[in-house]
Design an enzyme around this catalytic site. Structure first.
Site, PDB file in Angstrom:
ATOM      1  N   GLU A  18       0.819  -1.233   0.000  1.00 36.10           N
ATOM      2  CA  GLU A  18       0.000   0.000   0.000  1.00 36.10           C
ATOM      3  C   GLU A  18       0.846   1.273   0.000  1.00 36.10           C
ATOM      4  O   GLU A  18       0.444   2.281   0.574  1.00 36.10           O
ATOM      5  CB  GLU A  18      -0.945   0.009   1.224  1.00 36.10           C
ATOM      6  CG  GLU A  18      -2.154  -0.892   1.076  1.00 36.10           C
ATOM      7  CD  GLU A  18      -3.173  -0.362   0.056  1.00 36.10           C
ATOM      8  OE1 GLU A  18      -3.589   0.795   0.181  1.00 36.10           O
ATOM      9  OE2 GLU A  18      -3.516  -1.106  -0.866  1.00 36.10           O
ATOM     10  N   VAL A  19       2.004   1.235  -0.622  1.00 36.98           N
ATOM     11  CA  VAL A  19       2.831   2.453  -0.674  1.00 36.98           C
ATOM     12  C   VAL A  19       2.662   3.210  -1.990  1.00 36.98           C
ATOM     13  O   VAL A  19       3.123   4.342  -2.107  1.00 36.98           O
ATOM     14  CB  VAL A  19       4.335   2.167  -0.455  1.00 36.98           C
ATOM     15  CG1 VAL A  19       4.605   1.741   0.969  1.00 36.98           C
ATOM     16  CG2 VAL A  19       4.870   1.173  -1.456  1.00 36.98           C
ATOM     17  N   GLY A  20       2.035   2.586  -2.986  1.00 36.29           N
ATOM     18  CA  GLY A  20       1.845   3.276  -4.260  1.00 36.29           C
ATOM     19  C   GLY A  20       2.510   2.577  -5.444  1.00 36.29           C
ATOM     20  O   GLY A  20       2.685   3.194  -6.507  1.00 36.29           O
ATOM     21  N   LYS A  43       2.091  -8.816 -13.081  1.00 36.93           N
ATOM     22  CA  LYS A  43       2.085  -8.851 -11.612  1.00 36.93           C
ATOM     23  C   LYS A  43       1.993 -10.311 -11.232  1.00 36.93           C
ATOM     24  O   LYS A  43       1.027 -10.984 -11.600  1.00 36.93           O
ATOM     25  CB  LYS A  43       0.889  -8.039 -11.087  1.00 36.93           C
ATOM     26  CG  LYS A  43       0.601  -8.232  -9.621  1.00 36.93           C
ATOM     27  CD  LYS A  43       0.489  -6.947  -8.836  1.00 36.93           C
ATOM     28  CE  LYS A  43       0.328  -7.253  -7.347  1.00 36.93           C
ATOM     29  NZ  LYS A  43       0.611  -6.085  -6.483  1.00 36.93           N
ATOM     30  N   ASP A  57      -5.324  -4.448  -9.014  1.00 35.55           N
ATOM     31  CA  ASP A  57      -4.054  -3.973  -9.574  1.00 35.55           C
ATOM     32  C   ASP A  57      -3.907  -4.307 -11.056  1.00 35.55           C
ATOM     33  O   ASP A  57      -3.521  -3.452 -11.861  1.00 35.55           O
ATOM     34  CB  ASP A  57      -2.873  -4.600  -8.815  1.00 35.55           C
ATOM     35  CG  ASP A  57      -2.644  -3.926  -7.470  1.00 35.55           C
ATOM     36  OD1 ASP A  57      -3.459  -3.068  -7.090  1.00 35.55           O
ATOM     37  OD2 ASP A  57      -1.648  -4.270  -6.814  1.00 35.55           O
ATOM     38  N   GLU A 118       4.932  -5.261 -11.618  1.00 33.57           N
ATOM     39  CA  GLU A 118       4.737  -4.813 -10.236  1.00 33.57           C
ATOM     40  C   GLU A 118       4.936  -6.004  -9.318  1.00 33.57           C
ATOM     41  O   GLU A 118       4.345  -7.065  -9.528  1.00 33.57           O
ATOM     42  CB  GLU A 118       3.323  -4.247 -10.031  1.00 33.57           C
ATOM     43  CG  GLU A 118       3.113  -3.806  -8.576  1.00 33.57           C
ATOM     44  CD  GLU A 118       1.679  -3.431  -8.210  1.00 33.57           C
ATOM     45  OE1 GLU A 118       0.844  -3.250  -9.104  1.00 33.57           O
ATOM     46  OE2 GLU A 118       1.418  -3.323  -6.984  1.00 33.57           O
ATOM     47  N   GLY A 119       5.744  -5.829  -8.288  1.00 35.95           N
ATOM     48  CA  GLY A 119       5.922  -6.889  -7.300  1.00 35.95           C
ATOM     49  C   GLY A 119       4.715  -6.988  -6.386  1.00 35.95           C
ATOM     50  O   GLY A 119       3.650  -6.420  -6.649  1.00 35.95           O
ATOM     51  N   GLY A 121       3.775  -6.570  -2.247  1.00 38.32           N
ATOM     52  CA  GLY A 121       4.346  -6.114  -0.974  1.00 38.32           C
ATOM     53  C   GLY A 121       5.732  -5.530  -1.210  1.00 38.32           C
ATOM     54  O   GLY A 121       5.921  -4.707  -2.099  1.00 38.32           O
TER      55      GLY A 121
HETATM   56  N1  LIG Z   1       0.501   9.827  -6.459  1.00 43.18           N
HETATM   57  C1  LIG Z   1      -0.661   9.312  -5.995  1.00 43.18           C
HETATM   58  N2  LIG Z   1      -1.846   9.809  -6.417  1.00 43.18           N
HETATM   59  C2  LIG Z   1      -3.013   9.296  -5.973  1.00 43.18           C
HETATM   60  N3  LIG Z   1      -3.113   8.284  -5.089  1.00 43.18           N
HETATM   61  C3  LIG Z   1      -1.960   7.749  -4.634  1.00 43.18           C
HETATM   62  C4  LIG Z   1      -0.690   8.226  -5.072  1.00 43.18           C
HETATM   63  N4  LIG Z   1       0.268   7.491  -4.460  1.00 43.18           N
HETATM   64  C5  LIG Z   1      -0.375   6.602  -3.684  1.00 43.18           C
HETATM   65  N5  LIG Z   1      -1.715   6.745  -3.775  1.00 43.18           N
HETATM   66  C6  LIG Z   1      -2.775   5.982  -3.078  1.00 43.18           C
HETATM   67  O1  LIG Z   1      -2.162   5.117  -2.135  1.00 43.18           O
HETATM   68  C7  LIG Z   1      -2.894   3.906  -2.045  1.00 43.18           C
HETATM   69  C8  LIG Z   1      -1.966   2.744  -2.300  1.00 43.18           C
HETATM   70  O2  LIG Z   1      -1.504   2.817  -3.642  1.00 43.18           O
HETATM   71  P1  LIG Z   1      -1.245   1.512  -4.491  1.00 43.18           P
HETATM   72  O3  LIG Z   1      -2.485   0.701  -4.606  1.00 43.18           O
HETATM   73  O4  LIG Z   1      -0.577   1.943  -5.736  1.00 43.18           O
HETATM   74  O5  LIG Z   1      -0.218   0.760  -3.504  1.00 43.18           O
HETATM   75  P2  LIG Z   1       0.523  -0.628  -3.726  1.00 43.18           P
HETATM   76  O6  LIG Z   1       1.871  -0.477  -3.141  1.00 43.18           O
HETATM   77  O7  LIG Z   1       0.412  -1.020  -5.147  1.00 43.18           O
HETATM   78  O8  LIG Z   1      -0.363  -1.602  -2.834  1.00 43.18           O
HETATM   79  P3  LIG Z   1      -0.359  -3.226  -2.872  1.00 43.18           P
HETATM   80  O9  LIG Z   1       0.731  -3.624  -1.930  1.00 43.18           O
HETATM   81  O10 LIG Z   1      -1.726  -3.556  -2.349  1.00 43.18           O
HETATM   82  O11 LIG Z   1      -0.143  -3.671  -4.283  1.00 43.18           O
HETATM   83  C9  LIG Z   1      -4.000   3.962  -3.065  1.00 43.18           C
HETATM   84  O12 LIG Z   1      -5.191   4.299  -2.423  1.00 43.18           O
HETATM   85  C10 LIG Z   1      -3.547   5.056  -4.020  1.00 43.18           C
HETATM   86  O13 LIG Z   1      -4.621   5.665  -4.613  1.00 43.18           O
HETATM   87 MG   LIG Z   2      -0.458  -2.695  -5.979  1.00 39.88          MG
END
Ligand SMILES: Nc1ncnc2c1ncn2[C@@H]1O[C@H](COP(=O)(O)OP(=O)(O)OP(=O)(O)O)[C@@H](O)[C@H]1O
Ligand SMILES: [Mg+2]
Length: 222
Positions: A18-20, A43, A57, A118-119, A121
């Site tokens: 959940e870091v983006g 993925k 994703d 995309e990895g 976690g």
């Molecule tokens: N630049 C950004 N603009 C809008 N939302 C963002 C941005 N960066 C992060 N977020 C928000 O942060 C949350 C987590 O982002 P994301 O789903 O990309 O994380 P992740 O690392 O892919 O998570 P996971 O481990 O579940 O795959 C989401 O709600 C996303 O909308």
């Molecule tokens: Mg993700």
């Protein structure tokens, strides 16, 4: 395939869940597609589909890339429970097969000009009991984009991830801090500079995006 200048492939990991990662992977894929390249996304495993996310994703990645890959081609393993991949697989009575992942990623890359992976976690998350996300990144051989939060705590998490990557011989192409505020605090500016200096790495930032409007996204490449 060249691994620089937006060609070849990139593997998007992060300091945790959940870091983006998906946001950054989507922007990288969209940038390549906007340049006219055929972009595949990949993925290895998607979990948490039972939680009915607005868009899983693999779906967001496919849309960002303008790809016509099937769910199966993008994410060979897809599970309902919001668990680590090895546990989600075990709950389904399966084990993730590293060779199936490698073959699926190769097939996806073969059909495209570039691939954005995309990895799951962070780097040391197990896909199978003895096969980590980092092992897959090494097997695929693409440089890494490391996604991290801008705020307090990120220096340690990001430098640990860089160290774990380099210890396995992986190239860290860039770190992306997201979401980056319009008016960043002194702490966030300092975090960006410190990660770049101590980690000897290029650090980029991504503002808060309207995820439903890819045409408004900035360009991001490596
Ligand atoms: N630049 C950004 N603009 C809008 N939302 C963002 C941005 N960066 C992060 N977020 C928000 O942060 C949350 C987590 O982002 P994301 O789903 O990309 O994380 P992740 O690392 O892919 O998570 P996971 O481990 O579940 O795959 C989401 O709600 C996303 O909308
Ligand atoms: Mg993700």
């Amino acid at each position: 395939m060249s691994d620089r200048s937006g060609g070849g492939g990139i593997f998007v990991t992060g300091t945790g869940t959940e870091v983006g990662k998906t946001v950054v992977a989507a922007v990288l894929a969209h940038t390549l597609a906007a340049e006219g390249r055929g972009v595949a996304v990949f993925k290895p495993c998607v979990t948490g589909l039972d939680e009915n996310p607005p868009e899983a994703d693999h779906e967001l990645l496919r849309r960002a890339a303008g790809s016509d890959q099937s769910d199966e081609q993008i994410a060979p393993y897809r599970y309902g429970p919001p668990a680590s991949p090895h546990l989600a697989a075990a709950l389904a009575g399966e084990e993730i097969d590293p060779e199936r992942l490698r073959a699926a990623a190769r097939d996806a890359a073969d059909g495209a000009d570039a691939i954005v992976c995309e990895g799951v976690g962070g780097l040391l998350v197990p896909l199978a009991p003895d096969y980590l996300v980092r092992d897959l990144a090494v097997d695929l051989g693409y440089p890494l984009a490391i996604v991290a939060s801008p705020g307090l705590g990120t220096i340690n998490h990001t430098l640990l991830t860089i160290a774990a990557a380099r210890a396995a011989g992986l190239e860290v192409a860039l770190v992306v801090l997201t979401p980056w505020p319009e008016h960043p605090s002194e702490i966030k500016e300092s975090n960006r500079e410190t990660i770049a200096a101590v980690g000897k790495v290029e650090v980029r930032t991504l503002p808060t995006l309207d995820l439903g409007a890819p045409e408004t996204w900035p360009q991001l490449s490596w």
